[in-house]
Design a protein around this motif. Structure first.
Motif, mmCIF file in Angstrom:
data_model
loop_
_atom_site.group_PDB
_atom_site.id
_atom_site.type_symbol
_atom_site.label_atom_id
_atom_site.label_comp_id
_atom_site.label_asym_id
_atom_site.label_seq_id
_atom_site.Cartn_x
_atom_site.Cartn_y
_atom_site.Cartn_z
ATOM 1 N N SER A 27 59.302 36.906 59.490
ATOM 2 C CA SER A 27 58.757 35.546 59.449
ATOM 3 C C SER A 27 57.237 35.506 59.460
ATOM 4 C CB SER A 27 59.307 34.726 60.616
ATOM 5 O OG SER A 27 59.028 35.372 61.843
ATOM 6 N N SER A 28 56.612 36.650 59.704
ATOM 7 C CA SER A 28 55.150 36.717 59.658
ATOM 8 C C SER A 28 54.744 37.354 58.336
ATOM 9 C CB SER A 28 54.634 37.559 60.834
ATOM 10 O OG SER A 28 53.233 37.703 60.771
ATOM 11 N N SER A 29 53.966 36.636 57.503
ATOM 12 C CA SER A 29 53.560 37.207 56.225
ATOM 13 C C SER A 29 52.191 36.676 55.820
ATOM 14 C CB SER A 29 54.585 36.908 55.122
ATOM 15 O OG SER A 29 54.666 35.527 54.870
ATOM 16 N N VAL A 30 51.444 37.506 55.098
ATOM 17 C CA VAL A 30 50.138 37.116 54.559
ATOM 18 C C VAL A 30 50.057 37.622 53.127
ATOM 19 C CG1 VAL A 30 48.965 37.155 56.801
ATOM 20 C CG2 VAL A 30 49.010 39.227 55.397
ATOM 21 N N CYS A 31 49.286 36.916 52.290
ATOM 22 C CA CYS A 31 49.047 37.335 50.909
ATOM 23 C C CYS A 31 47.559 37.624 50.756
ATOM 24 C CB CYS A 31 49.486 36.243 49.931
ATOM 25 S SG CYS A 31 49.289 36.698 48.190
ATOM 26 N N ILE A 32 47.228 38.851 50.371
ATOM 27 C CA ILE A 32 45.837 39.298 50.268
ATOM 28 C C ILE A 32 45.538 39.626 48.811
ATOM 29 C CG2 ILE A 32 44.165 41.029 51.016
ATOM 30 C CD1 ILE A 32 45.850 41.404 53.546
ATOM 31 N N PRO A 33 44.529 38.996 48.216
ATOM 32 C CA PRO A 33 44.197 39.299 46.810
ATOM 33 C C PRO A 33 43.660 40.714 46.650
ATOM 34 C CG PRO A 33 43.192 37.232 47.550
ATOM 35 C CD PRO A 33 43.686 37.933 48.769
ATOM 36 N N LEU A 34 44.098 41.375 45.582
ATOM 37 C CA LEU A 34 43.563 42.654 45.147
ATOM 38 C C LEU A 34 42.905 42.434 43.784
ATOM 39 C CD1 LEU A 34 46.616 44.957 46.003
ATOM 40 C CD2 LEU A 34 44.590 44.542 47.406
ATOM 41 N N PRO A 35 42.134 43.386 43.283
ATOM 42 C CA PRO A 35 41.446 43.171 41.999
ATOM 43 C C PRO A 35 42.358 42.829 40.825
ATOM 44 C CG PRO A 35 40.451 44.999 43.156
ATOM 45 C CD PRO A 35 41.653 44.605 43.956
ATOM 46 N N THR A 36 43.553 43.418 40.736
ATOM 47 C CA THR A 36 44.410 43.177 39.573
ATOM 48 C C THR A 36 45.756 42.559 39.931
ATOM 49 O OG1 THR A 36 45.291 45.437 39.714
ATOM 50 C CG2 THR A 36 43.388 45.073 38.265
ATOM 51 N N GLN A 37 46.069 42.452 41.212
ATOM 52 C CA GLN A 37 47.355 41.929 41.641
ATOM 53 C C GLN A 37 47.171 41.383 43.050
ATOM 54 O OE1 GLN A 37 50.008 45.602 42.551
ATOM 55 N NE2 GLN A 37 48.437 46.326 41.145
ATOM 56 N N GLU A 38 48.272 41.213 43.773
ATOM 57 C CA GLU A 38 48.205 40.732 45.147
ATOM 58 C C GLU A 38 49.023 41.645 46.051
ATOM 59 O OE1 GLU A 38 46.593 38.027 42.657
ATOM 60 O OE2 GLU A 38 48.737 38.463 42.514
ATOM 61 N N MET A 39 48.700 41.602 47.342
ATOM 62 C CA MET A 39 49.435 42.383 48.337
ATOM 63 C C MET A 39 49.959 41.425 49.397
ATOM 64 S SD MET A 39 48.086 45.557 50.697
ATOM 65 C CE MET A 39 46.727 44.649 51.435
ATOM 66 N N ILE A 40 51.266 41.444 49.607
ATOM 67 C CA ILE A 40 51.888 40.664 50.666
ATOM 68 C C ILE A 40 52.295 41.628 51.775
ATOM 69 C CG2 ILE A 40 53.914 39.293 51.308
ATOM 70 C CD1 ILE A 40 53.799 37.993 48.561
ATOM 71 N N LEU A 41 51.870 41.332 52.988
ATOM 72 C CA LEU A 41 52.296 42.088 54.168
ATOM 73 C C LEU A 41 53.237 41.197 54.973
ATOM 74 C CD1 LEU A 41 48.902 43.667 55.325
ATOM 75 C CD2 LEU A 41 50.671 44.697 53.891
ATOM 76 N N ALA A 42 54.331 41.772 55.441
ATOM 77 C CA ALA A 42 55.316 40.988 56.184
ATOM 78 C C ALA A 42 55.849 41.811 57.347
ATOM 79 C CB ALA A 42 56.458 40.544 55.270
#
Length: 496
Positions: free
Chosen positions: A468-483
């Motif tokens: 239930s804990s998640s963040v979306c972090i922009p990367l140069p060419t895509q995105e990274m979601i940590l959960a």
């Protein structure tokens, strides 16, 4: 639409190799399906829902959405807050013009013949396609060397025609120039047409058309009757860059037939390049394995940055990491290099793992590697076995209805304080961008794979399996979601 600055040659070549054919196919399919006619003009009447448009065009809602979201991003359609679509007033000025539409329709039959450019160059004469003779070389001359209409400005009717008719043709001429060895020959030294003919056994007529089109694109320059790469192209294709471009064009060529029949796929969800078919998938990814490895170095530093970022939430010393759908192995390898005690399990098809072993040996992390062949769609990853699980660019191969099952298996395999890392193309909340992501999503749809989602759509699916804990972090060419599960503090930005 306002005028935009001219892109650099590097930007143009990247687009021609990756997305130009997608652009032409999108617009051609929209015309064939009657989508431009079905869309109401913005401001003149009520905008139309996806389901209503699907009914009007006799199309699959899922496939039609892939087209509409791109049309919105390109500025040809609008999307209101109730997710209803309309044709923009500006686009209507030419897409409601009978003469212009007739010109577009005259281009529709050329997709298949233009894909036979290799054969036309070899012979120097018209080629057979579906029982007819097609002057492919003459059509290339007409499109790129003889058309005297005013230069297309962004958003104009001529700009639309350029995207509709020439974008895919640009991709094809690069594919042909790479496949027949012309780019390599032109890069090695300036040559005359007879010299190119002697080196390739290709017709002088065909060679002239190709090199003159490449000249019109800014890749080739000439002095008298001698042709060579332009100064900007030399810088762009220096060293290994030319070989990488040729490999990427080879990958793009695999989509040609499916793109030409995109309207069929949108209407019926009958997939011309069906990567859910095990044999088709095996051939496709085996052929792409070298291309996957070619981008290893460029992605490695990004992956290491992601590993450093994730380590703020979970220490990586002694950690057990699972890299699902590892591809080149770049993400798992970056985590293996984070500490000398991190162990990584690489999961993918057996044919892919063979190339991964080579990459890991070069990075000297093979001694802390486990290779786990299996089926992404059904594999049991165990229970509470891993500190970190990585899903690097694999969710887009799964239909949305398959994601809950995968996330449930992944959550089960994650330790209570473990972290899931998703590296993926994540759409904005309106689902009308970024453009590169939407073109990638179109290819996923037409190969019977998955859909791209927004961060909130991923968040809802992850919450349902306890992450239930998640963040979306922009990367140069895509995105990274940590959960993670509640109580695990996640970083909110990429580590410096």
């Amino acid at each position: 639409m306002s005028a935009t600055p001219s892109p650099s040659l590097a930007q143009s070549v990247h687009f021609w190799a990756r997305n130009a054919a997608n652009e032409s196919a999108l617009l051609r399919a929209s015309l064939r399906l009657g989508l431009f006619d079905a869309l109401p003009v913005e401001g003149t009447t009520t905008a139309c829902s996806l389901d209503a448009l699907a009914t009007a065009t006799k199309s699959s809602p899922r496939g039609l959405r892939a087209l509409l979201e791109l049309l919105v991003c390109l500025g040809y359609a609008s999307l209101d807050d109730t997710r209803r679509f309309a044709l923009t007033r500006h686009a209507a000025t030419f897409l409601r013009d009978a003469t212009f539409l007739e010109r577009l329709r005259a281009e529709l039959p050329w997709w298949g013949p233009l894909s036979l450019l290799d054969e036309a160059v070899k012979r120097g004469e018209p080629v057979e396609h579906e029982g007819q003779r097609w002057d492919v070389l003459g059509h290339y001359r007409a499109l790129f060397l003889e058309d005297t209409r005013a230069k297309a400005t962004a958003g104009s009717a001529e700009d639309f025609f350029d995207r509709f008719a020439r974008s895919g043709a640009r991709t094809q001429v690069l594919i042909t120039a790479g496949r027949l060895g012309l780019l390599e020959l032109l890069a090695s030294a300036p040559r005359t047409l007879p010299e190119l003919g002697a080196a390739t056994y290709l017709s002088t007529t065909g060679l002239r058309v190709v090199v003159e089109v490449l000249e019109a694109l800014g890749l080739v320059t000439r002095e008298g009757e001698t042709f060579g790469l332009s100064t900007e192209a030399k810088r762009l294709l220096d060293g290994k860059a030319l070989a990488y471009l040729v490999r990427s064009l080879s990958v793009s060529a695999q989509y040609t037939e499916a793109l030409g029949r995109l309207d069929e796929t949108v209407r019926e969800e009958r997939f011309i390049l069906d990567l859910k078919d095990p044999e088709v998938s095996r051939r496709f990814y085996a052929d792409n394995s070298n291309q996957i490895t070619a981008v290893f170095a460029s992605h490695f530093q990004l992956s290491r940055k992601a590993a450093t970022t994730l380590s703020k939430a979970h220490p990586l010393e002694g950690a057990a990491v699972l890299d699902i759908g590892t591809g080149s192995g770049v993400w798992g390898a970056a985590f293996a290099r984070a500490t000398p005690t991190t162990h990584v399990t690489y999961f993918d098809q057996g044919v892919v793992l063979e190339q991964v072993k080579t990459n890991l040996a070069r990075l000297q992390v093979a001694d802390r590697a486990r290779f786990w062949p299996g089926d992404l769609f059904t594999h049991d990853f165990g229970e509470a076995a891993f500190d970190v699980i990585i899903l690097p660019q694999v969710l887009n191969v799964l239909r949305p209805e398959s994601l809950p099952g995968l996330f449930a298996r992944v959550a089960r395999a994650l330790k209570p304080d473990g972290v899931l890392l998703i590296a993926e193309y994540v759409l904005n909340e309106r689902r009308d961008g970024p453009l590169d992501h939407l073109y990638f999503g179109l290819r996923r749809f037409m190969t019977n794979e998955g859909d791209l989602l927004s961060a909130s759509e991923y968040g809802q699916l992850l919450q349902a399996v306890g992450l239930s804990s998640s963040v979306c972090i922009p990367l140069p060419t895509q995105e990274m979601i940590l959960a993670a599960r509640p109580g695990v503090e996640l970083p909110s930005r990429l580590a410096d």
